[in-house]
Write a protein that holds these residues in place. Sequence first.
Motif, PDB file in Angstrom:
ATOM      1  N   LEU A  74     -12.917   1.884   7.297  1.00 50.72           N
ATOM      2  CA  LEU A  74     -12.975   2.077   8.606  1.00 50.72           C
ATOM      3  C   LEU A  74     -11.208   2.286   8.955  1.00 50.72           C
ATOM      4  O   LEU A  74     -10.693   3.028   9.567  1.00 50.72           O
ATOM      5  CB  LEU A  74     -13.315   0.874   9.450  1.00 50.72           C
ATOM      6  CG  LEU A  74     -13.269   0.973  11.156  1.00 50.72           C
ATOM      7  CD1 LEU A  74     -13.996   1.948  11.772  1.00 50.72           C
ATOM      8  CD2 LEU A  74     -13.531  -0.289  11.638  1.00 50.72           C
ATOM      9  N   ASP A  75     -10.514   1.382   8.151  1.00 51.94           N
ATOM     10  CA  ASP A  75      -8.949   1.464   8.456  1.00 51.94           C
ATOM     11  C   ASP A  75      -8.310   0.896   7.328  1.00 51.94           C
ATOM     12  O   ASP A  75      -8.820   0.248   6.491  1.00 51.94           O
ATOM     13  CB  ASP A  75      -8.462   0.571   9.679  1.00 51.94           C
ATOM     14  CG  ASP A  75      -7.257   1.551  10.092  1.00 51.94           C
ATOM     15  OD1 ASP A  75      -6.595   2.068   9.663  1.00 51.94           O
ATOM     16  OD2 ASP A  75      -7.030   1.172  11.466  1.00 51.94           O
ATOM     17  N   PHE A  76      -7.094   1.295   7.191  1.00 52.09           N
ATOM     18  CA  PHE A  76      -6.216   0.630   5.968  1.00 52.09           C
ATOM     19  C   PHE A  76      -5.044   0.425   6.876  1.00 52.09           C
ATOM     20  O   PHE A  76      -4.298   1.191   7.071  1.00 52.09           O
ATOM     21  CB  PHE A  76      -5.906   1.911   4.992  1.00 52.09           C
ATOM     22  CG  PHE A  76      -5.279   1.496   3.711  1.00 52.09           C
ATOM     23  CD1 PHE A  76      -5.840   1.468   2.416  1.00 52.09           C
ATOM     24  CD2 PHE A  76      -4.025   1.387   4.059  1.00 52.09           C
ATOM     25  CE1 PHE A  76      -5.189   1.089   1.518  1.00 52.09           C
ATOM     26  CE2 PHE A  76      -3.253   1.285   2.655  1.00 52.09           C
ATOM     27  CZ  PHE A  76      -3.641   0.663   1.707  1.00 52.09           C
ATOM     28  N   MET A  81      -9.618   5.628   2.745  1.00 49.01           N
ATOM     29  CA  MET A  81     -10.405   6.431   3.641  1.00 49.01           C
ATOM     30  C   MET A  81     -11.395   7.382   3.192  1.00 49.01           C
ATOM     31  O   MET A  81     -12.372   7.674   3.728  1.00 49.01           O
ATOM     32  CB  MET A  81      -9.484   7.391   4.642  1.00 49.01           C
ATOM     33  CG  MET A  81      -8.163   6.397   5.221  1.00 49.01           C
ATOM     34  SD  MET A  81      -8.881   5.026   6.108  1.00 49.01           S
ATOM     35  CE  MET A  81      -9.561   5.920   7.658  1.00 49.01           C
ATOM     36  N   GLN A  82     -11.011   8.161   2.164  1.00 50.78           N
ATOM     37  CA  GLN A  82     -12.133   8.934   1.764  1.00 50.78           C
ATOM     38  C   GLN A  82     -13.361   8.156   1.080  1.00 50.78           C
ATOM     39  O   GLN A  82     -14.563   8.671   1.264  1.00 50.78           O
ATOM     40  CB  GLN A  82     -11.418   9.798   0.368  1.00 50.78           C
ATOM     41  CG  GLN A  82     -10.617  10.901   0.909  1.00 50.78           C
ATOM     42  CD  GLN A  82      -9.936  11.674  -0.225  1.00 50.78           C
ATOM     43  OE1 GLN A  82      -9.879  11.158  -1.397  1.00 50.78           O
ATOM     44  NE2 GLN A  82      -9.487  12.917  -0.101  1.00 50.78           N
ATOM     45  N   GLU A 114      -1.521  -1.799   6.584  1.00 51.93           N
ATOM     46  CA  GLU A 114      -0.317  -2.520   5.980  1.00 51.93           C
ATOM     47  C   GLU A 114      -0.191  -3.739   6.584  1.00 51.93           C
ATOM     48  O   GLU A 114      -0.016  -3.960   8.005  1.00 51.93           O
ATOM     49  CB  GLU A 114       0.848  -1.745   6.007  1.00 51.93           C
ATOM     50  CG  GLU A 114       0.730  -0.453   5.129  1.00 51.93           C
ATOM     51  CD  GLU A 114       1.974   0.333   5.452  1.00 51.93           C
ATOM     52  OE1 GLU A 114       1.965   1.200   6.406  1.00 51.93           O
ATOM     53  OE2 GLU A 114       2.604   0.604   4.327  1.00 51.93           O
ATOM     54  N   ALA A 150      -3.997   4.681   0.630  1.00 46.20           N
ATOM     55  CA  ALA A 150      -4.558   4.818   1.860  1.00 46.20           C
ATOM     56  C   ALA A 150      -5.655   6.030   2.018  1.00 46.20           C
ATOM     57  O   ALA A 150      -6.776   5.940   2.398  1.00 46.20           O
ATOM     58  CB  ALA A 150      -3.633   4.992   2.776  1.00 46.20           C
ATOM     59  N   VAL A 151      -5.168   7.102   1.496  1.00 51.85           N
ATOM     60  CA  VAL A 151      -6.138   8.222   1.516  1.00 51.85           C
ATOM     61  C   VAL A 151      -7.442   8.276   0.768  1.00 51.85           C
ATOM     62  O   VAL A 151      -8.442   8.207   1.102  1.00 51.85           O
ATOM     63  CB  VAL A 151      -5.347   9.418   0.921  1.00 51.85           C
ATOM     64  CG1 VAL A 151      -6.277  10.808   1.059  1.00 51.85           C
ATOM     65  CG2 VAL A 151      -4.246   9.942   2.013  1.00 51.85           C
ATOM     66  N   HIS A 194      -9.849  -3.832  16.281  1.00 50.04           N
ATOM     67  CA  HIS A 194     -11.045  -3.209  15.577  1.00 50.04           C
ATOM     68  C   HIS A 194     -12.376  -4.215  15.619  1.00 50.04           C
ATOM     69  O   HIS A 194     -13.465  -3.819  16.167  1.00 50.04           O
ATOM     70  CB  HIS A 194     -10.875  -3.086  14.175  1.00 50.04           C
ATOM     71  CG  HIS A 194     -10.405  -1.862  13.499  1.00 50.04           C
ATOM     72  ND1 HIS A 194     -10.821  -0.387  14.178  1.00 50.04           N
ATOM     73  CD2 HIS A 194      -9.213  -1.570  13.093  1.00 50.04           C
ATOM     74  CE1 HIS A 194     -10.176   0.306  13.363  1.00 50.04           C
ATOM     75  NE2 HIS A 194      -9.098  -0.166  12.811  1.00 50.04           N
ATOM     76  N   GLY A 198       0.658  -1.222  -0.054  1.00 45.55           N
ATOM     77  CA  GLY A 198       0.067   0.331   0.001  1.00 45.55           C
ATOM     78  C   GLY A 198       1.058   1.349   0.088  1.00 45.55           C
ATOM     79  O   GLY A 198       2.026   1.020   0.339  1.00 45.55           O
ATOM     80  N   ASP A 199       0.375   2.241  -0.702  1.00 46.51           N
ATOM     81  CA  ASP A 199       0.836   3.790  -0.646  1.00 46.51           C
ATOM     82  C   ASP A 199       0.090   4.795   0.222  1.00 46.51           C
ATOM     83  O   ASP A 199      -1.096   4.461   0.260  1.00 46.51           O
ATOM     84  CB  ASP A 199       1.764   4.023  -1.620  1.00 46.51           C
ATOM     85  CG  ASP A 199       0.470   4.027  -2.825  1.00 46.51           C
ATOM     86  OD1 ASP A 199      -0.553   4.344  -2.439  1.00 46.51           O
ATOM     87  OD2 ASP A 199       0.623   3.672  -3.821  1.00 46.51           O
ATOM     88  N   VAL A 200       0.494   5.937   0.235  1.00 45.86           N
ATOM     89  CA  VAL A 200      -0.079   6.951   1.080  1.00 45.86           C
ATOM     90  C   VAL A 200      -1.418   7.438   0.443  1.00 45.86           C
ATOM     91  O   VAL A 200      -2.519   7.449   0.873  1.00 45.86           O
ATOM     92  CB  VAL A 200       0.670   8.155   1.373  1.00 45.86           C
ATOM     93  CG1 VAL A 200      -0.220   9.336   1.689  1.00 45.86           C
ATOM     94  CG2 VAL A 200       1.810   7.676   2.563  1.00 45.86           C
ATOM     95  N   GLU A 201      -0.979   7.551  -1.015  1.00 43.71           N
ATOM     96  CA  GLU A 201      -2.034   7.802  -2.002  1.00 43.71           C
ATOM     97  C   GLU A 201      -3.339   7.020  -2.157  1.00 43.71           C
ATOM     98  O   GLU A 201      -4.545   7.254  -1.829  1.00 43.71           O
ATOM     99  CB  GLU A 201      -1.631   8.014  -3.284  1.00 43.71           C
ATOM    100  CG  GLU A 201      -2.500   9.096  -4.189  1.00 43.71           C
ATOM    101  CD  GLU A 201      -1.745   9.009  -5.819  1.00 43.71           C
ATOM    102  OE1 GLU A 201      -0.649   8.430  -5.852  1.00 43.71           O
ATOM    103  OE2 GLU A 201      -2.404   9.419  -6.636  1.00 43.71           O
TER     104      GLU A 201
END
Lengths: 205, 145
Positions: free
Chosen positions: B113-115, B108-109, B117, B104-105, B128, B99-102
């Motif tokens: 509930l969560d992302f 979430m958008q 790694e 993950a965002v 959770h 996964g990468d930040v992009e």
Amino acid sequence: MKEKPATVFVVDDDEAVRTSLRLLLKSVGLPVETFESATTFLEQYDGNRAGCLVLDIRMPGMSGLDLQLALNERHSILPIVFITGHGDVPMAVEAMQAGAVDFIQKPFRDQDLIDRINRGLTKDGEMREALRARDDIRVRISELTPREREVLDLVTAGKANKVIAGDLNVSQRTVEIHRARVMEKMNANSLAHLVRMVIEAQRED
Amino acid sequence: MLMMSRQRYMHFDTDQPSPVVLVADPDDEVRAGLRESLASIGVQVRGYRRGADLLRGIESQAACVITELKLEDMTGIELLSQLQARGLDLPVILLASDGDVETAVEAMQAGALDFIEKCNYERLLLWHVGRLTDRGALGPVALQA
């Protein structure tokens, strides 16, 4: 009182970043104010001002995430777009879970940042409009007479006029008159509409 | 990969029916690991290799969905959107082996509930699912050890 226009608030400890963002946002006609630290912003920001916060996540002292939590504690609705130099996934997820609208990594294209800020501004406008509508409903409820207020509570609890008449020990005709006045004062066009307004008025968030 | 001290989580009421969690992951070992791991807090896992299989087997009383980001037939984010399109607002936790930040965002958008790694997922998952099913009262910090 004239409200200030929706403003982009930039919080970044790096002066070069603040300057370049100020120029970029001005160039597309967005009002912008910059702050060199989270503490300064927190001291100066008036929570009623509309806009979008562009926030550096890593700063000495109070971090961007700390500022986000402090604003959340103050029930701020100002949307936050985080900027990070070296983001990692858990940090991005944490910021999003805490309510950030977006999270962008450097280097980014100018247009990409502007698009995200504009989405934040749109969201801010919608939320402020919803809050204004809610306040408006609360004012209307507060302007009902005590008896009208009782009728409102019973009507929205799903009770029929006949039952309400019994509860309040008045005639059914009297209940009908109060009920009509409640509908009129609340500007409600149906019972369902009235119930929605009461639910909206009771929301805390 | 999924070794843990089991007795720490055995605080739930065994009279209640087991809550069910739906898992989509192409990796047999991951599904087996999750089954074992979540069994330790009294939660039952229904595993699926593909997103479409999970959607076919969907049951609305499931406590949540755990899905790998890269499924064979769709992404985990697409699976989340399809669940939403069916009006099922089940909490969805994404597991990313890569996964990468992009991404993950984006997840979430989209309402995840969560992302998480996969390299550090176990304690967050247990937290959770424990919370969603009222099993296992330990917080995320307490599980960190």
